[in-house]
Design an enzyme around this catalytic site. Structure first.
Site, mmCIF file in Angstrom:
data_model
loop_
_atom_site.group_PDB
_atom_site.id
_atom_site.type_symbol
_atom_site.label_atom_id
_atom_site.label_comp_id
_atom_site.label_asym_id
_atom_site.label_seq_id
_atom_site.Cartn_x
_atom_site.Cartn_y
_atom_site.Cartn_z
ATOM 1 N N ASN A 67 0.820 -1.218 0.000
ATOM 2 C CA ASN A 67 0.000 0.000 0.000
ATOM 3 C C ASN A 67 0.854 1.269 0.000
ATOM 4 O OD1 ASN A 67 1.041 0.026 2.566
ATOM 5 N ND2 ASN A 67 -0.914 -0.099 3.635
ATOM 6 N N HIS B 267 3.438 1.938 2.005
ATOM 7 C CA HIS B 267 4.018 2.369 3.280
ATOM 8 C C HIS B 267 5.529 2.215 3.255
ATOM 9 C CE1 HIS B 267 3.354 -1.856 5.230
ATOM 10 N NE2 HIS B 267 4.657 -1.695 5.127
HETATM 11 C C1 GLP Z 1 6.880 -4.349 6.718
HETATM 12 C C2 GLP Z 1 8.001 -3.424 7.161
HETATM 13 C C3 GLP Z 1 8.499 -2.542 6.027
HETATM 14 C C4 GLP Z 1 8.733 -3.396 4.797
HETATM 15 C C5 GLP Z 1 7.442 -4.009 4.356
HETATM 16 C C6 GLP Z 1 7.563 -4.863 3.098
HETATM 17 O O1 GLP Z 1 5.619 -3.804 6.818
HETATM 18 N N1 GLP Z 1 7.642 -2.578 8.254
HETATM 19 O O2 GLP Z 1 9.693 -1.885 6.438
HETATM 20 O O3 GLP Z 1 9.268 -2.592 3.768
HETATM 21 O O4 GLP Z 1 6.979 -4.856 5.404
HETATM 22 O O5 GLP Z 1 8.015 -6.130 3.407
HETATM 23 P P1 GLP Z 1 8.512 -7.204 2.379
HETATM 24 O O6 GLP Z 1 9.896 -6.774 1.990
HETATM 25 O O7 GLP Z 1 8.507 -8.495 3.120
HETATM 26 O O8 GLP Z 1 7.582 -7.171 1.234
#
Ligand code: GLP
Length: 239
Positions: free
Chosen positions: A133, A135
């Site tokens: 999303n 973030h």
């Molecule tokens: C979590 C972390 C983020 C990270 C995101 C994506 O929510 N707080 O810092 O970037 O997940 O994670 P992934 O790399 O497993 O897709």
């Protein structure tokens, strides 16, 4: 914003590790901002390999992680402190006292974390992943661009996404302590990694979208020194 296109997550890890190692070679006492999630794991594996081959030393490096789940101790297997120790810190020559992850249990005054970062001279290079999303850290859609480190609510979609790491979705914390968007923007340089098809929409907003809290990642368009490493799938919705 400089965009580096790579084939896959493995190649993203090679390139990201090179950029981080160059930073350490230029300044062995540099301050790194680090991220969790599955995306940077290959980067950490390459850093460990290069440390073992004596290409890089972390002995004077200082690190500040982006975020931590509220309520989890650092000994909890799904805490981000535990992740960082297991995926990186325990395998390199960094001094553990030079590594910082926001406390998930002592959350009375989270903005102290920003003061610590400033006292250390600020973050030289901040590594970021990105949520589906948009973030960054745990700054969910709607977060103020002026936010500092604080306790934040996780959206139902983020809780669902992260449930894969927990025995059940009910065990996923609903809050976290996260560096704010302002904290992240104060970093001198930012390196964002996005790999996989489920990141394509967020990457399209990151690169070409309107700058708006609806997609927190878009704030990075206003930072003077951002490198984005994307694989083919994550870049598939770029014009
Ligand atoms: C979590 C972390 C983020 C990270 C995101 C994506 O929510 N707080 O810092 O970037 O997940 O994670 P992934 O790399 O497993 O897709």
């Amino acid at each position: 914003m400089k965009i580096i296109k790579v084939k896959n997550n493995e190649e993203a890890g090679v390139v990201a590790a090179q950029i981080i190692e160059q930073k350490i070679q230029t300044n062995p006492q540099c301050v790194l901002g680090l991220a969790t999630g599955s995306t940077p794991i290959s980067t950490y594996q390459h850093l460990i390999k290069d440390y073992q081959n004596q290409k890089v030393s972390f002995k004077d490096v200082i690190t500040y992680n982006l975020d931590e789940y509220q309520g989890l101790l650092g000994t909890h297997p799904e805490s981000y402190r535990y992740f960082m120790n297991g995926k990186l810190f325990n395998h390199i020559d960094i001094k553990i006292e030079n590594t910082h992850v926001p406390s998930g249990t002592d959350t009375k005054n989270p903005a102290v974390y920003d003061e610590l970062i400033q006292q250390a001279g600020g973050i030289d290079l901040q590594l970021l992943g990105i949520g589906v999303n948009g973030h960054i850290g745990f700054n969910e859609p709607g977060t103020s661009f002026d936010s500092l480190t604080s306790v934040v609510d996780l959206t139902p979609s983020t809780i669902q996404m992260n449930a894969r790491f927990f025995a059940s979705v009910d065990l996923v914390p609903t809050k976290a302590v996260s560096m704010g968007l302002k904290t992240i923007m104060q970093s001198k340089q930012i390196l964002l990694l996005a790999t996989g098809a489920n990141k394509a929409e967020a990457v399209a907003h990151l690169v070409n979208g309107e700058v708006s809290p609806a997609w927190p990642c878009t704030i990075l368009q206003t930072h003077p020194d951002v490198i984005v490493i994307i694989d083919q799938e994550a870049g598939s919705m770029l014009k």
